[in-house]
Design a protein around this motif. Structure first.
Motif, PDB file in Angstrom:
ATOM      1  N   TYR A 235      58.609  18.227  59.342  1.00  0.00           N
ATOM      2  CA  TYR A 235      57.241  17.737  59.375  1.00  0.00           C
ATOM      3  C   TYR A 235      56.409  18.699  60.221  1.00  0.00           C
ATOM      4  O   TYR A 235      56.912  19.325  61.155  1.00  0.00           O
ATOM      5  CB  TYR A 235      57.172  16.343  59.999  1.00  0.00           C
ATOM      6  CG  TYR A 235      57.530  15.216  59.061  1.00  0.00           C
ATOM      7  CD1 TYR A 235      58.860  14.857  58.833  1.00  0.00           C
ATOM      8  CD2 TYR A 235      56.525  14.508  58.402  1.00  0.00           C
ATOM      9  CE1 TYR A 235      59.169  13.829  57.963  1.00  0.00           C
ATOM     10  CE2 TYR A 235      56.836  13.476  57.538  1.00  0.00           C
ATOM     11  CZ  TYR A 235      58.152  13.137  57.327  1.00  0.00           C
ATOM     12  OH  TYR A 235      58.458  12.124  56.464  1.00  0.00           O
TER      13      TYR A 235
ATOM     14  N   GLN B 214      52.621  19.059  62.371  1.00  0.00           N
ATOM     15  CA  GLN B 214      51.457  18.356  62.928  1.00  0.00           C
ATOM     16  C   GLN B 214      50.437  19.383  63.362  1.00  0.00           C
ATOM     17  O   GLN B 214      50.635  20.094  64.357  1.00  0.00           O
ATOM     18  CB  GLN B 214      51.883  17.485  64.111  1.00  0.00           C
ATOM     19  CG  GLN B 214      50.760  16.635  64.674  1.00  0.00           C
ATOM     20  CD  GLN B 214      51.237  15.701  65.766  1.00  0.00           C
ATOM     21  OE1 GLN B 214      52.166  16.024  66.506  1.00  0.00           O
ATOM     22  NE2 GLN B 214      50.624  14.543  65.873  1.00  0.00           N
ATOM     23  N   TYR B 215      49.338  19.449  62.623  1.00  0.00           N
ATOM     24  CA  TYR B 215      48.250  20.335  63.002  1.00  0.00           C
ATOM     25  C   TYR B 215      47.409  19.658  64.081  1.00  0.00           C
ATOM     26  O   TYR B 215      47.403  18.433  64.187  1.00  0.00           O
ATOM     27  CB  TYR B 215      47.395  20.686  61.785  1.00  0.00           C
ATOM     28  CG  TYR B 215      48.163  21.415  60.708  1.00  0.00           C
ATOM     29  CD1 TYR B 215      48.574  20.754  59.542  1.00  0.00           C
ATOM     30  CD2 TYR B 215      48.502  22.755  60.862  1.00  0.00           C
ATOM     31  CE1 TYR B 215      49.298  21.410  58.565  1.00  0.00           C
ATOM     32  CE2 TYR B 215      49.238  23.414  59.883  1.00  0.00           C
ATOM     33  CZ  TYR B 215      49.627  22.738  58.752  1.00  0.00           C
ATOM     34  OH  TYR B 215      50.355  23.390  57.784  1.00  0.00           O
TER      35      TYR B 215
ATOM     36  N   GLU C 132      45.683  16.029  63.982  1.00  0.00           N
ATOM     37  CA  GLU C 132      46.050  15.352  62.740  1.00  0.00           C
ATOM     38  C   GLU C 132      47.410  14.665  62.870  1.00  0.00           C
ATOM     39  O   GLU C 132      48.157  14.902  63.813  1.00  0.00           O
ATOM     40  CB  GLU C 132      46.086  16.351  61.584  1.00  0.00           C
ATOM     41  CG  GLU C 132      44.754  17.038  61.318  1.00  0.00           C
ATOM     42  CD  GLU C 132      44.815  17.976  60.134  1.00  0.00           C
ATOM     43  OE1 GLU C 132      43.918  18.832  60.027  1.00  0.00           O
ATOM     44  OE2 GLU C 132      45.756  17.875  59.329  1.00  0.00           O
TER      45      GLU C 132
ATOM     46  N   GLN D  96      52.676  15.635  58.833  1.00  0.00           N
ATOM     47  CA  GLN D  96      52.718  15.762  57.376  1.00  0.00           C
ATOM     48  C   GLN D  96      54.073  16.311  56.972  1.00  0.00           C
ATOM     49  O   GLN D  96      54.610  17.190  57.645  1.00  0.00           O
ATOM     50  CB  GLN D  96      51.646  16.743  56.878  1.00  0.00           C
ATOM     51  CG  GLN D  96      50.243  16.431  57.282  1.00  0.00           C
ATOM     52  CD  GLN D  96      49.293  17.552  56.909  1.00  0.00           C
ATOM     53  OE1 GLN D  96      49.552  18.342  56.003  1.00  0.00           O
ATOM     54  NE2 GLN D  96      48.177  17.640  57.618  1.00  0.00           N
TER      55      GLN D  96
ATOM     56  N   GLY E 221      49.053  12.299  49.037  1.00  0.00           N
ATOM     57  CA  GLY E 221      49.660  11.286  49.877  1.00  0.00           C
ATOM     58  C   GLY E 221      48.642  10.315  50.435  1.00  0.00           C
ATOM     59  O   GLY E 221      47.442  10.491  50.279  1.00  0.00           O
TER      60      GLY E 221
ATOM     61  N   VAL F 212      46.320   8.281  53.085  1.00  0.00           N
ATOM     62  CA  VAL F 212      45.533   8.593  54.274  1.00  0.00           C
ATOM     63  C   VAL F 212      45.678   7.430  55.249  1.00  0.00           C
ATOM     64  O   VAL F 212      45.407   6.274  54.910  1.00  0.00           O
ATOM     65  CB  VAL F 212      44.053   8.808  53.926  1.00  0.00           C
ATOM     66  CG1 VAL F 212      43.249   9.070  55.194  1.00  0.00           C
ATOM     67  CG2 VAL F 212      43.903   9.971  52.953  1.00  0.00           C
TER      68      VAL F 212
ATOM     69  N   SER G 234      53.077   4.971  60.935  1.00  0.00           N
ATOM     70  CA  SER G 234      53.257   5.628  59.642  1.00  0.00           C
ATOM     71  C   SER G 234      53.396   4.575  58.555  1.00  0.00           C
ATOM     72  O   SER G 234      53.744   3.423  58.827  1.00  0.00           O
ATOM     73  CB  SER G 234      54.487   6.549  59.654  1.00  0.00           C
ATOM     74  OG  SER G 234      55.675   5.789  59.659  1.00  0.00           O
TER      75      SER G 234
ATOM     76  N   THR H 179      59.812   8.793  52.217  1.00  0.00           N
ATOM     77  CA  THR H 179      58.531   9.446  52.494  1.00  0.00           C
ATOM     78  C   THR H 179      57.707   8.586  53.416  1.00  0.00           C
ATOM     79  O   THR H 179      57.617   7.370  53.221  1.00  0.00           O
ATOM     80  CB  THR H 179      57.744   9.672  51.188  1.00  0.00           C
ATOM     81  OG1 THR H 179      58.491  10.526  50.331  1.00  0.00           O
ATOM     82  CG2 THR H 179      56.396  10.319  51.481  1.00  0.00           C
TER      83      THR H 179
ATOM     84  N   TYR I 225      53.862   8.538  55.615  1.00  0.00           N
ATOM     85  CA  TYR I 225      52.557   9.137  55.882  1.00  0.00           C
ATOM     86  C   TYR I 225      52.114   8.678  57.258  1.00  0.00           C
ATOM     87  O   TYR I 225      52.062   7.489  57.526  1.00  0.00           O
ATOM     88  CB  TYR I 225      51.544   8.714  54.815  1.00  0.00           C
ATOM     89  CG  TYR I 225      51.975   9.071  53.404  1.00  0.00           C
ATOM     90  CD1 TYR I 225      52.449   8.097  52.539  1.00  0.00           C
ATOM     91  CD2 TYR I 225      51.906  10.383  52.956  1.00  0.00           C
ATOM     92  CE1 TYR I 225      52.859   8.417  51.257  1.00  0.00           C
ATOM     93  CE2 TYR I 225      52.315  10.716  51.665  1.00  0.00           C
ATOM     94  CZ  TYR I 225      52.791   9.728  50.827  1.00  0.00           C
ATOM     95  OH  TYR I 225      53.189  10.056  49.566  1.00  0.00           O
TER      96      TYR I 225
END
Lengths: 114, 114
Positions: A36, A38-39, A42, A45, B1, B3, B95, B102, B104
């Motif tokens: 994963y 992480q920016y 944010e 992802q 994906g 939000v 999440s 998966t 998000y």
């Protein structure tokens, strides 16, 4: 219990350099493995994943191969960009019939300079 | 994906007060959500799994009376930290389960208890 160990950061690189982030795991079964990203500012992802031995996950120029014999899932990119600056998390899921219960590594911060 | 948003993004409160953190799935029906806690330079630790319309399942060592989770709709889960103390200061991340293995992630909420 299951665990994930990844190299400590920060990792500082120049643009176009080669990036490797080591990740090893311990698990009792046959886990699925994930990276994963992480920016800044944010949420995490999914970058890529592999569900069985010798699978290679790839996305956005990043690759990682599921190595059962070395219990590793190292992340690599041949030529990083400034936009790749982020925190990268290695994770595993040992219950593929559930909705996740991910076990994360501590994260590795990557800083790419122009 | 999907939000996923969290509110607030950061909160400071006095010791002994309760704090509610919201996690919203903006474009995806979230039957299952997860709540994580992250300490500085450490990995994400799963606190609990919440399923819409039923009680949350807490991980071992997480006090369910301390961390109240409500998942009353397919778009909203809340985490309430009751009678917060300085040791509850942390980064809380939710999440949404989006499918087989998966998730998000929301951007996280930083809690500081004085």
């Amino acid at each position: 219990g299951d665990s994930v160990t990844q190299m400590e950061g920060p990792v500082t690189l120049s643009e176009e350099a080669f990036l490797t982030i080591n990740c090893t795991y311990t698990a009792t079964g046959y886990p699925s493995l994930f990276w994963y990203v992480q920016y800044p500012g944010e949420g995490l992802q999914l970058l890529l994943k592999a569900t069985k031995a010798d699978d290679k996950g790839s996305n956005k120029g990043f690759e990682a191969t599921y190595r059962k014999e070395t219990t590793s899932f190292h992340l690599e990119k041949g030529s990083v960009q400034v936009s790749d600056s982020a925190v990268y998390f290695c994770a595993l899921s040992d219950r593929p019939d559930s909705w996740g219960k991910l076990q994360f590594g501590a994260g590795t911060q990557v800083v790419v300079t122009p | 994906g999907a939000v996923v948003s969290q509110h607030p993004s950061w909160v400071i409160c006095k010791s002994g007060t309760s704090v509610k953190i919201e996690c919203r799935s903006l474009d995806f029906q979230a039957t299952t959500m997860f709540w994580y806690r992250q300490f500085p330079k450490q990995s994400l630790m799963l606190m609990a799994t919440s399923n819409e319309g039923s009680k949350a399942t807490y991980e071992q060592g997480v006090e369910k009376d301390k961390f109240l989770i409500n998942h009353a709709s397919l778009t909203l889960s809340t985490l309430t930290v009751t009678s917060a103390h300085p040791e509850d200061s942390s980064f809380y991340i939710c999440s949404v389960a989006g499918g087989r293995e998966t998730q998000y992630f929301g951007p996280g909420t930083r809690l500081l208890v004085l």
